[in-house]
Scaffold this active site. Structure first.
Site, PDB file in Angstrom:
ATOM      1  N   HIS A 135     -12.809   0.724  -2.572  1.00 42.66           N
ATOM      2  CA  HIS A 135     -12.877   1.425  -3.926  1.00 42.66           C
ATOM      3  C   HIS A 135     -12.125   1.053  -4.779  1.00 42.66           C
ATOM      4  O   HIS A 135     -12.494   0.636  -6.262  1.00 42.66           O
ATOM      5  CB  HIS A 135     -12.885   2.960  -4.019  1.00 42.66           C
ATOM      6  CG  HIS A 135     -14.027   3.664  -3.127  1.00 42.66           C
ATOM      7  ND1 HIS A 135     -14.197   4.915  -3.099  1.00 42.66           N
ATOM      8  CD2 HIS A 135     -14.794   3.006  -2.086  1.00 42.66           C
ATOM      9  CE1 HIS A 135     -15.307   5.291  -2.354  1.00 42.66           C
ATOM     10  NE2 HIS A 135     -15.684   4.132  -1.817  1.00 42.66           N
ATOM     11  N   ASN A 136     -10.863   0.694  -4.666  1.00 46.33           N
ATOM     12  CA  ASN A 136      -9.830   0.047  -5.537  1.00 46.33           C
ATOM     13  C   ASN A 136      -9.378  -1.471  -5.590  1.00 46.33           C
ATOM     14  O   ASN A 136      -8.712  -1.736  -6.420  1.00 46.33           O
ATOM     15  CB  ASN A 136      -8.573   1.135  -5.409  1.00 46.33           C
ATOM     16  CG  ASN A 136      -9.076   2.301  -5.573  1.00 46.33           C
ATOM     17  OD1 ASN A 136      -8.614   3.106  -4.606  1.00 46.33           O
ATOM     18  ND2 ASN A 136      -9.457   2.862  -6.611  1.00 46.33           N
ATOM     19  N   ARG A 171     -20.515  -0.612  -7.939  1.00 49.70           N
ATOM     20  CA  ARG A 171     -20.265   0.410  -8.889  1.00 49.70           C
ATOM     21  C   ARG A 171     -18.496   0.429  -9.048  1.00 49.70           C
ATOM     22  O   ARG A 171     -18.119   0.712 -10.168  1.00 49.70           O
ATOM     23  CB  ARG A 171     -20.741   1.768  -8.677  1.00 49.70           C
ATOM     24  CG  ARG A 171     -20.114   2.507  -7.435  1.00 49.70           C
ATOM     25  CD  ARG A 171     -20.894   3.585  -6.863  1.00 49.70           C
ATOM     26  NE  ARG A 171     -20.545   4.058  -5.656  1.00 49.70           N
ATOM     27  CZ  ARG A 171     -19.815   5.264  -5.336  1.00 49.70           C
ATOM     28  NH1 ARG A 171     -19.342   6.154  -6.277  1.00 49.70           N
ATOM     29  NH2 ARG A 171     -19.492   5.609  -4.206  1.00 49.70           N
ATOM     30  N   ASP A 185      13.026  -1.714   0.953  1.00 48.51           N
ATOM     31  CA  ASP A 185      14.202  -1.336   0.528  1.00 48.51           C
ATOM     32  C   ASP A 185      15.000  -0.721   1.905  1.00 48.51           C
ATOM     33  O   ASP A 185      14.185  -1.154   3.070  1.00 48.51           O
ATOM     34  CB  ASP A 185      14.569  -0.220  -0.500  1.00 48.51           C
ATOM     35  CG  ASP A 185      14.048   1.128  -0.024  1.00 48.51           C
ATOM     36  OD1 ASP A 185      13.541   1.353   1.033  1.00 48.51           O
ATOM     37  OD2 ASP A 185      14.304   2.186  -0.755  1.00 48.51           O
ATOM     38  N   HIS A 186      16.005  -0.142   1.799  1.00 50.85           N
ATOM     39  CA  HIS A 186      17.053  -0.150   2.985  1.00 50.85           C
ATOM     40  C   HIS A 186      16.064   1.110   3.708  1.00 50.85           C
ATOM     41  O   HIS A 186      16.285   1.030   5.169  1.00 50.85           O
ATOM     42  CB  HIS A 186      18.382   0.482   2.739  1.00 50.85           C
ATOM     43  CG  HIS A 186      18.137   1.717   1.639  1.00 50.85           C
ATOM     44  ND1 HIS A 186      18.076   1.357   0.333  1.00 50.85           N
ATOM     45  CD2 HIS A 186      18.306   3.049   1.708  1.00 50.85           C
ATOM     46  CE1 HIS A 186      18.169   2.645  -0.362  1.00 50.85           C
ATOM     47  NE2 HIS A 186      18.274   3.643   0.682  1.00 50.85           N
ATOM     48  N   ARG A 198       9.327   7.169   5.458  1.00 45.47           N
ATOM     49  CA  ARG A 198       9.836   8.666   6.053  1.00 45.47           C
ATOM     50  C   ARG A 198       8.623   9.603   6.275  1.00 45.47           C
ATOM     51  O   ARG A 198       9.291  10.849   6.705  1.00 45.47           O
ATOM     52  CB  ARG A 198      10.846   9.241   5.016  1.00 45.47           C
ATOM     53  CG  ARG A 198      11.916   8.558   4.674  1.00 45.47           C
ATOM     54  CD  ARG A 198      13.124   8.987   3.903  1.00 45.47           C
ATOM     55  NE  ARG A 198      14.335   8.096   3.817  1.00 45.47           N
ATOM     56  CZ  ARG A 198      14.815   8.113   2.651  1.00 45.47           C
ATOM     57  NH1 ARG A 198      14.463   8.342   1.334  1.00 45.47           N
ATOM     58  NH2 ARG A 198      16.017   7.323   2.555  1.00 45.47           N
ATOM     59  N   ARG A 200     -14.974  -0.270 -12.418  1.00 45.89           N
ATOM     60  CA  ARG A 200     -13.944   0.574 -12.613  1.00 45.89           C
ATOM     61  C   ARG A 200     -12.566  -0.031 -12.408  1.00 45.89           C
ATOM     62  O   ARG A 200     -11.551   0.121 -13.311  1.00 45.89           O
ATOM     63  CB  ARG A 200     -14.119   1.776 -11.487  1.00 45.89           C
ATOM     64  CG  ARG A 200     -15.201   2.614 -11.905  1.00 45.89           C
ATOM     65  CD  ARG A 200     -15.313   3.437 -10.693  1.00 45.89           C
ATOM     66  NE  ARG A 200     -16.607   4.621 -10.960  1.00 45.89           N
ATOM     67  CZ  ARG A 200     -17.237   4.799 -10.229  1.00 45.89           C
ATOM     68  NH1 ARG A 200     -17.017   4.719  -8.726  1.00 45.89           N
ATOM     69  NH2 ARG A 200     -18.501   5.797 -10.273  1.00 45.89           N
ATOM     70  N   CYS A 247       9.174   1.723   1.586  1.00 44.98           N
ATOM     71  CA  CYS A 247      10.241   2.395   1.066  1.00 44.98           C
ATOM     72  C   CYS A 247      10.270   3.621   1.636  1.00 44.98           C
ATOM     73  O   CYS A 247       9.288   4.050   2.296  1.00 44.98           O
ATOM     74  CB  CYS A 247      10.783   2.489  -0.271  1.00 44.98           C
ATOM     75  SG  CYS A 247       9.774   3.243  -1.404  1.00 44.98           S
ATOM     76  N   GLY A 286       8.538   4.504  -5.478  1.00 44.24           N
ATOM     77  CA  GLY A 286       9.518   3.554  -6.188  1.00 44.24           C
ATOM     78  C   GLY A 286       8.733   2.191  -6.039  1.00 44.24           C
ATOM     79  O   GLY A 286       8.572   1.533  -7.076  1.00 44.24           O
TER      80      GLY A 286
END
Length: 146
Positions: free
Chosen positions: A102-103, A136, A14-15, A113, A140, A69, A74
């Site tokens: 992990h994810n 493992r 975004d801006h 910012r 998940r 952003c 957001g």
């Protein structure tokens, strides 16, 4: 002549994230980067850029996404509405590592910012080069999708 193809990255902002997006586009010379906007610092709505980036990654046309952003909240919330998207807000390099290991995160969300330009570049490099550990963590991650 090399036939090696570059990893495809979808990027948007975004801006508040525009300047970091531009910085990262210039930094990511080893990748094929598609810019989904915005194209100025004029005020815009972050979902208008987060949805197309998430859709591009969701369709597997792009291997990874980067969204920027002000707070990254957001764009992360928006991107995570898409199935098979795991958008991670990262504000430390160690979090970028763990989000991948992990994810199996596939979209990096940067809070412009709250991090320096150098840290944004470092996290981007880390995110794009850290493999998913599997094991493992695989079960998940599989439980995330409904």
């Amino acid at each position: 002549m090399s036939t090696e193809t570059k990893t495809k990255i979808a990027i948007g902002a975004d801006h508040a994230g525009f300047e970091y997006k531009e910085l990262l586009k210039s930094f990511l010379t080893d990748y094929e980067v598609k810019d989904f906007g915005t194209h100025s610092t004029q005020s815009v709505d972050y979902p208008d850029f987060a949805h197309p980036v998430a859709s591009a990654v969701e369709s597997k046309e792009y291997a990874f996404g980067i969204l920027v952003c002000g707070s990254a909240n957001g764009v992360a919330i928006t991107a995570n509405k898409h199935q098979h998207i795991r958008a991670a807000i990262c504000w430390l390099n160690e979090i970028a590592v763990l989000s991948r290991m992990h994810n199996n995160a596939n979209i990096l969300c940067i809070p412009a910012r709250f991090v320096s330009e150098d840290l944004a570049k470092e996290m981007t490099t880390t995110f794009l080069n850290t493999p998913f550990e599997g094991g493992r963590h695989e079960g998940r991650v599989d439980k995330i999708s409904c």
